[in-house]
Design an enzyme around this catalytic site. Structure first.
Site, PDB file in Angstrom:
ATOM      1  N   VAL A  93     -17.903  -1.092  -0.446  1.00 36.77           N
ATOM      2  CA  VAL A  93     -18.170   0.183  -1.115  1.00 36.77           C
ATOM      3  C   VAL A  93     -19.381   0.040  -2.027  1.00 36.77           C
ATOM      4  CG1 VAL A  93     -17.297   1.888  -2.764  1.00 36.77           C
ATOM      5  CG2 VAL A  93     -15.790   0.999  -0.985  1.00 36.77           C
ATOM      6  N   TYR A 103     -11.253   2.926  -8.117  1.00 35.94           N
ATOM      7  CA  TYR A 103     -10.827   3.051  -6.723  1.00 35.94           C
ATOM      8  C   TYR A 103     -10.260   1.743  -6.174  1.00 35.94           C
ATOM      9  CZ  TYR A 103     -15.250   0.725  -5.538  1.00 35.94           C
ATOM     10  OH  TYR A 103     -16.287  -0.176  -5.430  1.00 35.94           O
ATOM     11  N   GLY A 104     -10.138   0.732  -7.029  1.00 36.59           N
ATOM     12  CA  GLY A 104      -9.594  -0.552  -6.602  1.00 36.59           C
ATOM     13  C   GLY A 104      -9.226  -1.392  -7.806  1.00 36.59           C
ATOM     14  N   ASN A 119     -21.041  -6.053  -4.840  1.00 41.28           N
ATOM     15  CA  ASN A 119     -21.281  -6.644  -3.531  1.00 41.28           C
ATOM     16  C   ASN A 119     -20.150  -6.362  -2.542  1.00 41.28           C
ATOM     17  OD1 ASN A 119     -19.684  -8.337  -5.192  1.00 41.28           O
ATOM     18  ND2 ASN A 119     -20.004 -10.059  -3.818  1.00 41.28           N
ATOM     19  N   PHE A 144      -9.549   7.463  -7.724  1.00 38.46           N
ATOM     20  CA  PHE A 144      -9.933   8.039  -6.433  1.00 38.46           C
ATOM     21  C   PHE A 144      -9.332   7.220  -5.303  1.00 38.46           C
ATOM     22  CE2 PHE A 144     -12.688   8.443  -2.693  1.00 38.46           C
ATOM     23  CZ  PHE A 144     -12.645   9.823  -2.532  1.00 38.46           C
ATOM     24  N   TRP A 145      -8.775   7.938  -4.312  1.00 37.79           N
ATOM     25  CA  TRP A 145      -8.199   7.329  -3.114  1.00 37.79           C
ATOM     26  C   TRP A 145      -8.679   8.133  -1.920  1.00 37.79           C
ATOM     27  CZ3 TRP A 145      -2.447   7.837  -1.302  1.00 37.79           C
ATOM     28  CH2 TRP A 145      -2.210   6.948  -0.237  1.00 37.79           C
ATOM     29  N   MET A 147      -9.374  -5.382  -7.961  1.00 35.73           N
ATOM     30  CA  MET A 147      -9.498  -6.759  -7.473  1.00 35.73           C
ATOM     31  C   MET A 147      -8.909  -7.788  -8.431  1.00 35.73           C
ATOM     32  SD  MET A 147     -13.192  -7.136  -5.611  1.00 35.73           S
ATOM     33  CE  MET A 147     -14.060  -7.159  -7.172  1.00 35.73           C
ATOM     34  N   ARG A 199     -22.117 -16.931  -9.684  1.00 34.12           N
ATOM     35  CA  ARG A 199     -21.905 -17.886  -8.593  1.00 34.12           C
ATOM     36  C   ARG A 199     -23.156 -18.746  -8.446  1.00 34.12           C
ATOM     37  NH1 ARG A 199     -20.344 -13.569  -4.753  1.00 34.12           N
ATOM     38  NH2 ARG A 199     -19.868 -12.622  -6.743  1.00 34.12           N
ATOM     39  N   TYR A 202       0.847  -1.203   0.000  1.00 36.92           N
ATOM     40  CA  TYR A 202       0.000   0.000   0.000  1.00 36.92           C
ATOM     41  C   TYR A 202       0.876   1.244   0.000  1.00 36.92           C
ATOM     42  CZ  TYR A 202      -4.534   2.227   0.877  1.00 36.92           C
ATOM     43  OH  TYR A 202      -5.702   2.950   0.765  1.00 36.92           O
TER      44      TYR A 202
END
Length: 360
Positions: free
Chosen positions: A180, A268-269, A177, A293-294, A271, A202, A78
């Protein structure tokens, strides 16, 4: 030599013993001195905390969530780098036990949440500065309070700061899900905004879709369904001006294709741990934009800005009105931290639920 009556002597001795007993708080704290996997480098240690000084506050931490950013910080992946030895964790809800002699705006018994990042919250007790804490109502649920300052704030700012999203407008997001994602759906429902969520397929997909729709999602699609969906082309919903991406790779491409002209995709991520890819046609002919965005940077730049206080006011009001709830979660005893940190991230980067360390 001044004579002291036996009554005063014993009274002073009693007061001293009472003060010492009250101040000798032994905290259990999760610390790490090297980067690595949490189960390997975290150590549950005991340390004695003294009385709070001047503008300090002694708190008993009630609950603290495990966020992906917390895991990434421990792994050394990070951007925010702690000084060793470091106490893990960024969020919590705590109760004030004692206040320093110069504390003016906080009092014993109040519940508080961190007002700044990087305090270290995976502990049973801690001493913080008065201006590092935000008082909240004890009417706020434990899980809602513990998870207030990162995920809901991220959702709030992304919906407010990039495009003017008005009632009746629509947004689209992947990772719907995630914590956020759940916050985004709830805020959209409260503000009259349509929200389309995209999730991985799933076996229990219909149960997940129903859960997200109950939170506020207008429509939920799998990653396969969103590629062929005609809900925007057939005007079932207006084309979104805002897309929120926490996955990356092909998923980011798929949601960006549905943006309206001059729409914005905010990342913002990541995954999927794959680069973001936007469709060339969308970039050229629709003039879409890609932003990042952070929340930690936003807080640093707007620590005492009126917009930040308004944000907390709005979120806390929605929680009190039962229009906003904590993400799907599980409370875990502090001494089970190894199991909890392992479960907090799956192979794709996010767990299916939020794990919250319970200090009580």
């Amino acid at each position: 030599m001044q004579n002291i009556s036996p009554q005063k002597f014993f009274q002073k001795s009693f007061d001293l013993r009472q003060w010492t007993r009250k101040m000798a708080i032994v905290a259990k704290t999760l610390k790490f001195c090297n980067y690595g996997e949490p189960a390997d480098v975290l150590e549950l240690v005991q340390e004695t905390l003294s009385a709070p000084e001047e503008n300090q506050v002694l708190v008993k931490i009630l609950a603290a969530p495990i966020n992906p950013s917390d895991i990434n910080t421990i792994q050394g992946k990070y951007p925010a780098k702690p000084q060793f030895p470091a106490v893990a964790g960024n969020e919590c809800v705590a109760e004030i036990q004692e206040v320093g002699p110069c504390v003016k705006n906080l009092k014993k018994g109040q519940r508080v949440v961190p007002f700044v990042m990087g305090l270290g919250t995976w502990s049973t007790h801690a001493i913080y500065d008065e201006d590092q804490l935000l008082p909240i109502s004890d009417k706020i649920g434990l899980a809602e309070a513990a998870t207030l300052t990162v995920n809901p704030c991220t959702a709030y700012r992304m919906l407010k700061d990039f495009v003017e999203v008005l009632p009746g407008h629509c947004i689209i997001q992947n990772g719907a899900n995630s914590a956020v994602g759940q916050a985004v759906h709830q805020l959209c429902k409260a503000w009259g905004i349509n929200s389309v969520g995209v999730v991985r397929d799933r076996p229990d997909i219909q149960d997940l879709k129903n859960c997200l729709k109950k939170l506020g999602a207008t429509e939920v699609l799998t990653q396969e369904e969103v590629r062929t969906s005609k809900i925007f082309k057939e005007n079932q919903l207006s084309k979104p001006m805002l897309a929120l991406n926490c996955v990356g790779g092909k998923s980011a491409t798929d949601i960006s294709r549905h943006l309206d002209d001059k729409g914005i995709m905010v990342t913002y991520g990541g995954m999927a741990r794959e680069p973001i890819a936007a469709a060339t046609a969308a970039l050229i002919f629709k003039d879409i934009s890609i932003r990042g965005f952070w929340i930690a940077r936003w807080i640093k730049d707007n620590c005492t800005a009126p917009e930040r206080f308004k944000m907390f006011e709005d979120l806390l009001k929605l929680i009190e009105q039962k229009q906003f709830v904590a993400p799907v979660h599980e409370m875990v005893p502090l001494d089970k931290y190894k199991d909890a940190t392992k479960a907090a991230l799956d192979l794709k980067g996010f767990a299916e639920k939020k794990y919250i360390l319970c200090m009580q």
